[in-house]
Design a protein around this motif. Structure first.
Motif, PDB file in Angstrom:
ATOM      1  N   GLN A 265      39.768  31.330  33.856  1.00 39.09           N
ATOM      2  CA  GLN A 265      41.173  30.516  34.552  1.00 39.09           C
ATOM      3  C   GLN A 265      41.921  31.671  35.397  1.00 39.09           C
ATOM      4  N   GLY A 266      41.431  32.746  35.583  1.00 35.38           N
ATOM      5  CA  GLY A 266      42.232  33.793  36.301  1.00 35.38           C
ATOM      6  C   GLY A 266      43.016  34.789  35.550  1.00 35.38           C
ATOM      7  N   VAL A 267      43.828  35.471  36.100  1.00 35.23           N
ATOM      8  CA  VAL A 267      44.613  36.471  35.464  1.00 35.23           C
ATOM      9  C   VAL A 267      46.191  36.136  35.858  1.00 35.23           C
ATOM     10  N   GLU A 268      47.053  36.636  34.911  1.00 32.47           N
ATOM     11  CA  GLU A 268      48.487  36.268  35.283  1.00 32.47           C
ATOM     12  C   GLU A 268      49.291  37.510  35.189  1.00 32.47           C
ATOM     13  N   LEU A 269      50.049  37.854  36.082  1.00 36.35           N
ATOM     14  CA  LEU A 269      51.250  38.922  36.050  1.00 36.35           C
ATOM     15  C   LEU A 269      52.507  38.232  35.824  1.00 36.35           C
ATOM     16  N   VAL A 270      53.339  38.364  34.828  1.00 34.64           N
ATOM     17  CA  VAL A 270      54.676  37.891  34.783  1.00 34.64           C
ATOM     18  C   VAL A 270      55.565  39.042  34.733  1.00 34.64           C
ATOM     19  N   VAL A 271      56.414  38.889  35.578  1.00 38.20           N
ATOM     20  CA  VAL A 271      57.630  40.133  35.896  1.00 38.20           C
ATOM     21  C   VAL A 271      58.933  39.051  35.697  1.00 38.20           C
TER      22      VAL A 271
ATOM     23  N   VAL B 227      43.992  45.324  32.841  1.00 33.31           N
ATOM     24  CA  VAL B 227      43.950  44.882  34.123  1.00 33.31           C
ATOM     25  C   VAL B 227      42.648  45.395  34.595  1.00 33.31           C
ATOM     26  N   PRO B 228      41.777  44.231  35.193  1.00 34.14           N
ATOM     27  CA  PRO B 228      40.462  44.677  35.597  1.00 34.14           C
ATOM     28  C   PRO B 228      40.487  45.680  36.826  1.00 34.14           C
ATOM     29  N   GLU B 229      39.409  46.437  36.973  1.00 38.59           N
ATOM     30  CA  GLU B 229      39.277  47.339  38.044  1.00 38.59           C
ATOM     31  C   GLU B 229      39.681  46.862  39.420  1.00 38.59           C
ATOM     32  N   VAL B 230      38.944  45.579  39.498  1.00 36.32           N
ATOM     33  CA  VAL B 230      39.014  45.020  41.016  1.00 36.32           C
ATOM     34  C   VAL B 230      40.582  44.613  41.294  1.00 36.32           C
ATOM     35  N   TYR B 231      41.203  44.454  40.228  1.00 37.17           N
ATOM     36  CA  TYR B 231      42.788  44.156  40.492  1.00 37.17           C
ATOM     37  C   TYR B 231      43.777  45.146  40.390  1.00 37.17           C
ATOM     38  N   ARG B 232      43.245  46.325  39.847  1.00 35.49           N
ATOM     39  CA  ARG B 232      44.144  47.394  39.581  1.00 35.49           C
ATOM     40  C   ARG B 232      45.067  47.893  40.481  1.00 35.49           C
TER      41      ARG B 232
ATOM     42  N   ALA C  16      39.779  34.615  38.485  1.00 36.48           N
ATOM     43  CA  ALA C  16      39.152  35.264  37.829  1.00 36.48           C
ATOM     44  C   ALA C  16      38.389  36.568  38.440  1.00 36.48           C
ATOM     45  N   PRO C  17      38.286  37.788  37.761  1.00 29.57           N
ATOM     46  CA  PRO C  17      37.690  38.864  38.565  1.00 29.57           C
ATOM     47  C   PRO C  17      36.590  38.537  39.005  1.00 29.57           C
ATOM     48  N   SER C  18      35.759  37.751  38.488  1.00 28.93           N
ATOM     49  CA  SER C  18      34.555  37.421  38.905  1.00 28.93           C
ATOM     50  C   SER C  18      34.622  36.611  40.338  1.00 28.93           C
ATOM     51  N   LYS C  19      35.456  36.081  40.325  1.00 30.36           N
ATOM     52  CA  LYS C  19      35.767  35.239  41.900  1.00 30.36           C
ATOM     53  C   LYS C  19      36.781  35.954  42.633  1.00 30.36           C
ATOM     54  N   ALA C  20      36.974  37.246  42.372  1.00 37.66           N
ATOM     55  CA  ALA C  20      37.918  37.838  43.189  1.00 37.66           C
ATOM     56  C   ALA C  20      37.612  38.300  44.656  1.00 37.66           C
ATOM     57  N   VAL C  21      38.504  37.846  45.421  1.00 39.01           N
ATOM     58  CA  VAL C  21      38.136  38.232  46.984  1.00 39.01           C
ATOM     59  C   VAL C  21      38.565  39.533  47.384  1.00 39.01           C
ATOM     60  N   ALA C  22      37.541  40.167  47.723  1.00 41.05           N
ATOM     61  CA  ALA C  22      37.814  41.692  47.894  1.00 41.05           C
ATOM     62  C   ALA C  22      38.805  41.887  49.148  1.00 41.05           C
ATOM     63  N   ALA C  23      39.815  42.775  48.760  1.00 39.86           N
ATOM     64  CA  ALA C  23      40.852  42.828  49.807  1.00 39.86           C
ATOM     65  C   ALA C  23      40.447  43.763  51.033  1.00 39.86           C
TER      66      ALA C  23
END
Lengths: 747, 137
Positions: free
Chosen positions: A642-648, A591-596, A740-747
């Motif tokens: 293409q971004g990241v994906e979390l599947v639960v 998990v990238p730092e920005v999405y941790r 993708a983390p590089s395009k992540a919007v800061a929350a």
């Protein structure tokens, strides 16, 4: 006051006394002079009459001579002559002797001037002439008695005395005209002398009167000048005193004024008062008028009672200062920016006595805002220090897993509250839903904080709850009512960050100590102990070792830690629900730092929901021909650009659309009619609505109706997407896609 | 216990005063008695509530009374009113926790002369009572 103690009126009294005395003396002198002049006038008149006396002598002697010839009675003429002679003799003798005389009314006169020349010479000459004249007159006067005799033939003739008298009169006649004229001239001369004396006195009197008028006018002007000068001096002095008072009242920083018995504000007031109370005029104002806009009704009433108390004689002024209800009053004034300024004013009351009687109360108002603010700051600082210390001690004592879970849950709840606050609402019903949703969230945070003994968090959550309760009780709600909540929520967020920061520092400290000790002596028992503790903590044991907290944070911050946390959470929720679950995690390390944090928060919600709502109880699973232990998998995949994906995904009962609709209707999210028209996709989307919950009761794991809404808001913050699929009795799968983390919007 | 009440109204600073302590707390009563450090003031009675205070005061009308506000049976305010009725020149110092200033003011309006806030130190007590006695002279 002593009668003679005239104070500042003494000079005026002395001036008036002198003035009156002068008038009295002058009037007395005038009276004296007037009497003198009156006397002089009488004397002059008398002397003037003496001229006639000499002429009378002449007349009487002639009458006697004539009557002797006709043998008539001479008795009256004789007597008149005697009287005239006696009068002239007395007067002349007295005048020549000592300048005095007695008039025919027995008033005596004396003039020293007559003893001087020319009067003395005139009188001496007159006296000599008179002596000669008088010798002949005495000869006549000695022949008193009847001058006639009756003859035998019945005729009347002069007897011897008569004959001698006739001779004497004839002798007298030779000198009498001249003597009489001299005498008359002498008396005239003396009378003239007296008249000139009289004129001299009249002149003196006129002079004195003129002088008196001048002196009187002078005195009057003097008194006027003195009074004017005194009044002017007093005016100047009063003006200076007044100016000093004005200067003092204009300079003093305190608000000063007097209160009378009717609690009316006096006319003399310090300038600072206007600034303090933001008003220019205090005329005709009562103490009540001044206070009413500033203080609550109860304080006003108490203050009035207190002031009333001070007017009473029984109460000791110094012994009631501690119950002064206005010793620190918070007042708010509107400011130009549309808000208000808060000030703290201190009112002090002192009795003012005049002539031994209580006449006024002196009220001193001081702006103690700085003092109060400083005291508050000091207190806050002390409380903060104490709270941090308490927090540190608590953190060291709290079970790391519980703390981790709490931090995670609390963060979720607070974000949920933030989402609810930001959600637009117009209707009263929307506001009420917002309140109840937030109430559930904050109550859970408060309960958990309380259970963990995190007093500082507990207090803040409680304050937030109080604000909510306050808003809830209001009849009509608007968006502005929620503004205070934003401040309190911000405070809570900040505080939670402080807790995390403290944990982070503890972790650093732990690392530093363990690193140094390892380098220094790998065989040291202390190092071994520390290492053991760290290991123990990282495996989230129930040990109450003080290093649990930092280890827990470290665990939380790493992928391994997240896995561990999710496993613990799944286990905890399963235990609470009496279920069995097995969690399989894949890819969480990447998990990238920005999405941790986002991934952690989303995973926590989905895991909790999956266990609480998806996985069935072992009994149900067995009856559905499933293994007793439910399977829950979490997979994180990085697709690069293409971004990241979390599947639960869970193998539970799947989403029950009917139940979702029913719950949504019960929570007022949709109407029954709307629900009937919803397809499967629309129905599933209901679970993301705030306040949605299928649980009837609120537990730490379910019932808050905030979890999925939080997921939605977290995903939305990052411009991500949520996908879901479900099959009744088989599975539920959530797919969270984030850019993708590089395009992540800061929350 | 015998009571010597000085009826003198002179401004003699050597005048002696008798005192009664009225407080439902035994600890406070003992604290006042122990910490009182004024030679011319002698504690001759104490009462645990307003009713006892009035009864005692009726028998022994002392010069000075320290009075708590919140007490069972008869509160301090009611008690102050009754004591002042019995002896108008009695000096009453209300000693109470300052939870509500309005109540304290009510007690003073009833006829008390001064107020001392709990908790208090020995010098605060002495100073307050000295001030109270000064007001009587």
């Amino acid at each position: 006051m002593n009668f003679l103690d005239l104070g500042r009126y003494k000079p005026i009294a002395l001036g008036l006394f002198g003035f009156t005395l002068l008038i009295g003396v002058v009037l007395g002198f005038n009276m004296f002079m007037a009497n003198l002049l009156s006397s002089d006038l009488s004397g002059t008149r008398f002397l003037a009459r003496q001229q006639i006396q000499s002429e009378l002598i002449l007349a009487h002697s002639h009458t006697m001579a004539a009557r002797l010839k006709t043998h008539e009675s001479i008795t009256d003429s004789f007597n008149s002559l005697r009287t005239a002679v006696t009068r002239i003799d007395q007067t002349l003798s007295s005048l020549a002797n000592d300048g005095s005389f007695i008039d025919d009314q027995n008033r005596s006169y004396q003039y020293a001037a007559l003893l001087k020349e020319p009067s003395a010479g005139v009188l001496n000459t007159a006296m000599k002439n008179w002596s000669a004249y008088k010798t002949k007159l005495d000869t006549v006067l000695r022949l008193s008695g009847d001058p006639y005799k009756n003859e035998a033939n019945g005729t009347i003739t002069l007897n011897e005395r008569g004959q001698r008298l006739a001779l004497a009169l004839a002798d007298l006649e030779t000198v009498e005209t001249a003597a009489s004229a001299e005498l008359s001239a002498a008396f005239k001369s003396v009378a003239d002398e007296l008249e000139s004396e009289l004129n001299a006195r009249v002149h003196t009197l006129r002079l004195v009167q003129t002088t008196t008028i001048i002196l009187t006018l002078g005195s009057f002007l003097g008194i006027l000048f003195y009074l004017g000068s005194t009044m002017r001096n007093e005016d100047v002095q009063t003006g200076e005193t007044r100016k000093e008072t004005t200067d003092i009242l204009g300079t003093v920083n305190e608000g000063l004024f007097l209160l009378d018995r009717n609690q009316q504000i006096g006319h003399e007031r310090s300038k600072a008062l206007s600034h303090m109370f933001r008003r220019d005029s205090f005329d005709d104002m009562s103490f009540e008028d001044l206070l009413r806009p500033l203080v609550p009704e109860k304080t006003l009433k108490t203050a009035q009672d207190y002031v009333e108390l001070l007017w009473g004689e029984r109460v000791n002024e110094k012994l009631v200062k501690s119950i002064n209800p206005l010793n620190e009053v918070e007042v708010n004034f509107d400011n130009q920016a549309g808000g208000f300024d808060t000030h703290y004013l201190e009112f002090d009351f002192n009795r003012v006595k005049s002539g031994g009687q209580l006449s006024h109360l002196l009220v001193t108002v001081t702006d103690v805002t700085k003092r109060v603010m400083l005291a508050k700051e000091l207190q806050e600082s002390q409380e903060k220090s104490q709270a941090q210390l308490d927090l540190l001690l608590r953190i060291l004592h709290v079970d790391p897993v519980s703390l981790t879970n709490f931090l995670s849950d609390a963060d979720t709840s607070l974000r949920m509250i933030n989402t609810i606050l930001r959600e637009p609402a117009r209707e009263e019903a929307d506001f009420r839903i917002k309140i109840s949703s937030m109430y559930r969230q904050i109550h859970a945070v408060k309960g958990e904080a309380s259970a963990l003994g995190l007093k500082t968090v507990d207090q803040r959550a409680h304050a937030f709850e109080d604000s909510l309760a306050d808003i809830k009780d209001r009849e009509a709600l608007s968006g502005n009512d929620f503004l205070p909540l934003v401040v309190k929520l911000d405070d809570l967020f900040n505080h939670m960050n402080q807790v995390r920061e403290m944990l982070s520092r503890l972790t650093d400290l732990h690392h530093a100590i363990s690193g140094r000790n390892t380098t220094a002596d790998s065989g040291n028992t202390q190092v071994q102990a520390d290492q053991e503790q760290l290991d123990e903590l990282q495996s989230s044991s129930q040990s109450d070792d003080r290093s649990e907290g930092p280890a827990a944070l470290e665990a939380l911050m790493s992928g391994t830690g997240l896995k561990h946390t999710l496993e613990s959470l799944a286990q905890k929720v399963a235990d609470n629900c009496i279920k069995q679950v097995e969690l399989e995690c894949n890819g969480l390390e990447s998990v990238p730092e920005v999405y941790r944090r986002t991934v952690k928060d989303i995973a926590i919600q989905l895991v909790r929901n999956a266990v609480a709502h998806g996985i069935e109880t072992p009994v149900d699973r067995l009856s559905a021909s499933k293994p007793e232990t439910g399977q829950l998998s979490i997979e994180f995949v990085d697709h690069g650009d293409q971004g990241v994906e979390l599947v639960v995904q869970d193998d539970g009962c799947g989403l029950q659309l009917d139940r979702i609709k029913q719950a949504a209707i019960e929570h007022g999210l949709v109407t029954r009619a709307q629900a009937a028209l919803m397809d499967a996709r629309q129905t599933m989307s209901l679970i993301f609505r705030p306040g949605f919950s299928t649980s009837d009761t609120v537990t730490s794991d379910a019932g808050r109706g905030a979890g999925m809404d939080l997921v939605r808001s977290l995903v939305a913050e990052h411009n991500g997407r949520v996908g879901m699929s479900t099959a009744r009795g088989r599975f539920t799968r959530f797919k969270i896609w984030l850019p993708a983390p590089s395009k992540a919007v800061a929350a | 216990m015998s009571v010597v009440t000085t009826a003198s109204t002179s401004k003699d600073i050597s005048r002696r005063f008798t005192m009664m302590i009225c407080d439902d707390s035994n600890i406070i009563r003992r604290k006042i008695e122990r910490e009182l450090n004024i030679d011319r003031l002698e504690v001759v009675a104490s009462a645990a509530n307003g009713r006892i205070a009035v009864e005692t005061f009726t028998r022994q009308p002392v010069d000075v009374v320290t009075m708590d506000i919140t007490m069972p049976e008869m509160d301090g305010i009611e008690c102050v009113k009754k004591l002042v009725q019995i002896k108008p020149d009695v000096l009453i110092l209300v000693i109470s926790a300052l939870s509500d200033k309005a109540t304290a003011i009510e007690a003073l309006k009833s006829g008390a002369n001064g107020f001392l806030c709990k908790p208090f130190s020995d010098w605060q007590l002495t100073e307050a009572l000295e001030e109270l006695l000064r007001g009587a002279q």
